[in-house]
Enzyme design. Structure first.
Site, PDB file in Angstrom:
ATOM      1  N   HIS A 149      32.821  48.449  36.091  1.00  0.00           N
ATOM      2  CA  HIS A 149      31.475  47.645  36.081  1.00  0.00           C
ATOM      3  C   HIS A 149      30.246  48.398  36.798  1.00  0.00           C
ATOM      4  O   HIS A 149      30.597  49.584  37.424  1.00  0.00           O
ATOM      5  CB  HIS A 149      31.522  46.242  37.125  1.00  0.00           C
ATOM      6  CG  HIS A 149      32.510  45.294  36.462  1.00  0.00           C
ATOM      7  ND1 HIS A 149      32.519  44.077  36.906  1.00  0.00           N
ATOM      8  CD2 HIS A 149      33.526  45.391  35.432  1.00  0.00           C
ATOM      9  CE1 HIS A 149      33.431  43.278  36.347  1.00  0.00           C
ATOM     10  NE2 HIS A 149      33.883  44.007  35.426  1.00  0.00           N
TER      11      HIS A 149
ATOM     12  N   CYS B 255      33.286  43.691  42.586  1.00  0.00           N
ATOM     13  CA  CYS B 255      32.072  44.448  43.070  1.00  0.00           C
ATOM     14  C   CYS B 255      31.562  43.992  44.086  1.00  0.00           C
ATOM     15  O   CYS B 255      31.023  45.037  44.874  1.00  0.00           O
ATOM     16  CB  CYS B 255      30.925  44.341  42.021  1.00  0.00           C
ATOM     17  SG  CYS B 255      31.608  45.025  39.947  1.00  0.00           S
TER      18      CYS B 255
ATOM     19  N   GLU C 242      28.097  48.058  39.148  1.00  0.00           N
ATOM     20  CA  GLU C 242      28.297  48.110  40.663  1.00  0.00           C
ATOM     21  C   GLU C 242      29.310  49.214  41.128  1.00  0.00           C
ATOM     22  O   GLU C 242      29.147  49.688  42.073  1.00  0.00           O
ATOM     23  CB  GLU C 242      28.354  46.900  41.196  1.00  0.00           C
ATOM     24  CG  GLU C 242      27.105  45.706  40.862  1.00  0.00           C
ATOM     25  CD  GLU C 242      27.374  44.974  39.635  1.00  0.00           C
ATOM     26  OE1 GLU C 242      26.837  43.920  39.468  1.00  0.00           O
ATOM     27  OE2 GLU C 242      28.346  45.556  39.022  1.00  0.00           O
TER      28      GLU C 242
ATOM     29  N   CYS D 133      30.291  40.641  40.511  1.00  0.00           N
ATOM     30  CA  CYS D 133      31.452  39.587  40.493  1.00  0.00           C
ATOM     31  C   CYS D 133      32.355  39.915  42.042  1.00  0.00           C
ATOM     32  O   CYS D 133      31.722  40.663  42.725  1.00  0.00           O
ATOM     33  CB  CYS D 133      32.470  40.326  39.579  1.00  0.00           C
ATOM     34  SG  CYS D 133      33.193  41.944  39.610  1.00  0.00           S
TER      35      CYS D 133
END
Length: 201
Positions: A95, A128, A97, A125
């Site tokens: 992801h 993250c 992040e 999420c």
């Protein structure tokens, strides 16, 4: 017509009579009720960085990945940027992040990280959010919120970051949503097409 209705609902999540507002929480203070330290605030200073995150999210889509981007800022200066790379790197954990935190931990010391703000196109999420916390980054600012993304992308694991960080022993400031209409528009342009649907259906 389902998606057309969903678009109206999602983008109205944070609509107020006087326009969009954002709420800041100082998370991780269990001795105080959450409502005692909530306050409405002007998010103008954060908008340029969120817009940069949205541009990065578009870059991610252009390279074949999901529409997410993130930047790390210290004293008003962008130190690092990252995009989602789950397809291009064949790694579901990549992801935006996570990519940003990985870079930051390799390149910056803990003292520097403790003075940074992580901006992200969409609320982090659970994975993250945990990575940001363990990296010692004290402030998160996001564009589109997790619930709105879940409504658009049929999310199966939607946990707002504030709920997770409320259980932490160290306070983390969470600010958002910032420019949520732009964030919703970005996701609405991506997810319906990915699922083989159109906004006209």
């Amino acid at each position: 017509m389902v998606l057309a209705v969903r678009r109206e609902v999602v983008c109205a999540v944070y609509a107020k009579p006087l326009g969009y507002t954002a709420v800041i929480w100082a998370i991780g203070m269990p001795t105080m009720p959450e409502t005692s330290y909530n306050c409405l605030m002007d998010t103008t200073e954060h908008e340029p960085f969120i817009r940069q995150c949205y541009e990065l999210a578009q870059q991610a889509v252009a390279q074949g990945d999901h529409p997410f981007g993130a930047v790390l800022v210290k004293d008003g200066q962008v130190l690092l940027t990252a995009v989602n790379t789950i397809f291009s790197q064949r790694d579901i954990t990549r992801h935006a992040e996570m990519n940003l935190v990985s870079q930051a931990c390799r390149l910056l010391d803990g003292e520097t990280l403790a003075q940074c703000t992580l901006y992200t196109s969409t609320e982090p999420c659970a994975m993250c959010t945990g990575a940001i916390f363990w990296a010692g980054i004290p402030t998160i600012v996001y564009g589109c919120d997790a619930v709105a993304l879940g409504n658009i992308a049929t999310g199966r694991f939607v946990v707002p970051s504030r709920e997770l960080l409320a259980r932490a022993t160290r306070p983390t400031t969470v600010i958002g949503p910032v420019l949520p209409e732009e964030g919703c528009a970005l996701h609405l342009a991506y997810w319906p097409l990915r699922y083989g649907q159109s906004l006209a259906e």
